[in-house]
Write a protein that holds these residues in place. Sequence first.
Motif, PDB file in Angstrom:
ATOM      1  N   LYS A   1      54.355  22.608 -52.065  1.00 23.60           N
ATOM      2  CA  LYS A   1      53.592  21.458 -51.623  1.00 23.60           C
ATOM      3  C   LYS A   1      54.210  20.913 -50.337  1.00 23.60           C
ATOM      4  CE  LYS A   1      50.909  17.747 -51.940  1.00 23.60           C
ATOM      5  NZ  LYS A   1      49.470  17.795 -51.655  1.00 23.60           N
TER       6      LYS A   1
ATOM      7  N   SER B   1      52.885  19.318 -46.106  1.00 25.44           N
ATOM      8  CA  SER B   1      51.732  18.931 -45.282  1.00 25.44           C
ATOM      9  C   SER B   1      51.141  20.146 -44.577  1.00 25.44           C
ATOM     10  CB  SER B   1      52.142  17.861 -44.268  1.00 25.44           C
ATOM     11  OG  SER B   1      53.224  18.311 -43.472  1.00 25.44           O
TER      12      SER B   1
ATOM     13  N   ASP C   1      49.466  22.522 -47.139  1.00 27.83           N
ATOM     14  CA  ASP C   1      48.197  21.930 -47.580  1.00 27.83           C
ATOM     15  C   ASP C   1      47.080  22.245 -46.595  1.00 27.83           C
ATOM     16  OD1 ASP C   1      49.458  20.862 -49.770  1.00 27.83           O
ATOM     17  OD2 ASP C   1      49.493  18.799 -49.029  1.00 27.83           O
TER      18      ASP C   1
ATOM     19  N   THR D   1      46.307  26.179 -46.902  1.00 23.82           N
ATOM     20  CA  THR D   1      45.634  26.603 -48.138  1.00 23.82           C
ATOM     21  C   THR D   1      44.240  25.983 -48.262  1.00 23.82           C
ATOM     22  OG1 THR D   1      46.822  24.854 -49.358  1.00 23.82           O
ATOM     23  CG2 THR D   1      47.765  27.061 -49.393  1.00 23.82           C
ATOM     24  N   ALA D   2      44.066  24.767 -47.747  1.00 22.64           N
ATOM     25  CA  ALA D   2      42.733  24.146 -47.801  1.00 22.64           C
ATOM     26  C   ALA D   2      41.737  24.944 -46.968  1.00 22.64           C
ATOM     27  CB  ALA D   2      42.806  22.709 -47.313  1.00 22.64           C
TER      28      ALA D   2
ATOM     29  N   VAL E   1      41.769  24.506 -55.311  1.00 25.01           N
ATOM     30  CA  VAL E   1      43.131  24.147 -54.918  1.00 25.01           C
ATOM     31  C   VAL E   1      43.618  23.027 -55.822  1.00 25.01           C
ATOM     32  CG1 VAL E   1      44.639  23.356 -53.065  1.00 25.01           C
ATOM     33  CG2 VAL E   1      42.632  24.738 -52.522  1.00 25.01           C
TER      34      VAL E   1
ATOM     35  N   GLY F   1      47.001  20.592 -56.400  1.00 22.80           N
ATOM     36  CA  GLY F   1      48.267  20.179 -55.804  1.00 22.80           C
ATOM     37  C   GLY F   1      49.185  19.486 -56.781  1.00 22.80           C
ATOM     38  N   ASN F   2      50.459  19.370 -56.397  1.00 19.82           N
ATOM     39  CA  ASN F   2      51.477  18.677 -57.183  1.00 19.82           C
ATOM     40  C   ASN F   2      51.649  19.266 -58.582  1.00 19.82           C
ATOM     41  OD1 ASN F   2      52.494  16.733 -55.347  1.00 19.82           O
ATOM     42  ND2 ASN F   2      50.678  15.465 -55.665  1.00 19.82           N
TER      43      ASN F   2
ATOM     44  N   ALA G   1      49.675  24.418 -55.528  1.00 19.18           N
ATOM     45  CA  ALA G   1      50.743  23.891 -54.680  1.00 19.18           C
ATOM     46  C   ALA G   1      51.797  23.268 -55.582  1.00 19.18           C
ATOM     47  CB  ALA G   1      50.194  22.851 -53.702  1.00 19.18           C
TER      48      ALA G   1
END
Length: 320
Positions: A95, A97, A100, A103-104, A114, A116-117, A153
């Motif tokens: 994870k 910036s 992100d 991958t987005a 997707v 995250g966290n 992520a």
Amino acid sequence: MILIFTEVADGAIKKSSLEAIYYGSKVAEMLGTSAVALAIGKANTSELAKAGSFGAIKVLHANDSKLDVANSMAYATVLAEAVKSTGAKVVISAKSSFADAVTARAAGTLKAAVVGNVIELPNVMNGFQVKVSIFTGKAFAEVNVKSEIKILAIKKNAVVPIESGNSATVETISPALSDNLFLAKITETIKATGTVSLPEADLVVSGGRGMKGPENWQPLLDLADALGAATACSKPVSDLDWRPHHEHVGQTGIKVSPNLYIACGISGAIQHLAGVNSSKVIVVINKDPEAPFFKAADYGIVGDVFDILPKLTKAVLAGK
């Protein structure tokens, strides 16, 4: 196959990406497949081979000189091509910036979900379910991922990697890169100074307005140097230009997840807590016993930072 998008810096794999590789290898074990890392840009082959110690059997290295400067559009294209060529159904990344953004964009091409966290290995007993941290770490959610291709992520420090000593093979790949991917040019990159990168740091020493001014920062810097820690600050401190803005941690700054976060003279506004509450251990030093930060602290010291910091530094140095 499990594909791990791997970030590199100064020719080596970032610590957070090593965690992602280890996580990916464990997912691969669960699914009866193998883990392959994808590194993009300039990197040392010997350093990339270390991915094998964290569970990857191979590293795909896209080392076209055009990719030496991080470009999320170009990197997303390389990632999407790698997913298609390997047939990977699960993509892992740390994870961050930049990851992100990459991958987005890749998810749009791949029609992938997707998540995250992510903080734990998935539950694959009945579908594909992952546990994630939400509301800046104040709660957790279980997410059922139903897309054919899944991108996860991994939150920093969510897993503790165990090194095996193995070495991965490194295979150079040459993805197609159209000129349209490079219409935006990065003309200058200014890196934060200091020996420890704040987003990657395991130890962070941070200061607030209780430090009383930029001229009083040396005791904090001495403790950070003794610990080998990164330095950080609260938003008011960076707004006052007491410290550089790249040290600002909080909801609108950098979010950190170190093993140890030491807050010196920081009251603990909710915006600051949002950026640091994923820290494994929080130590608060403040002369105000009613400071809100003490409620979030694992350990607290009520006292003057200018008395306490030199004593802590002395104790750290004596223990070395």
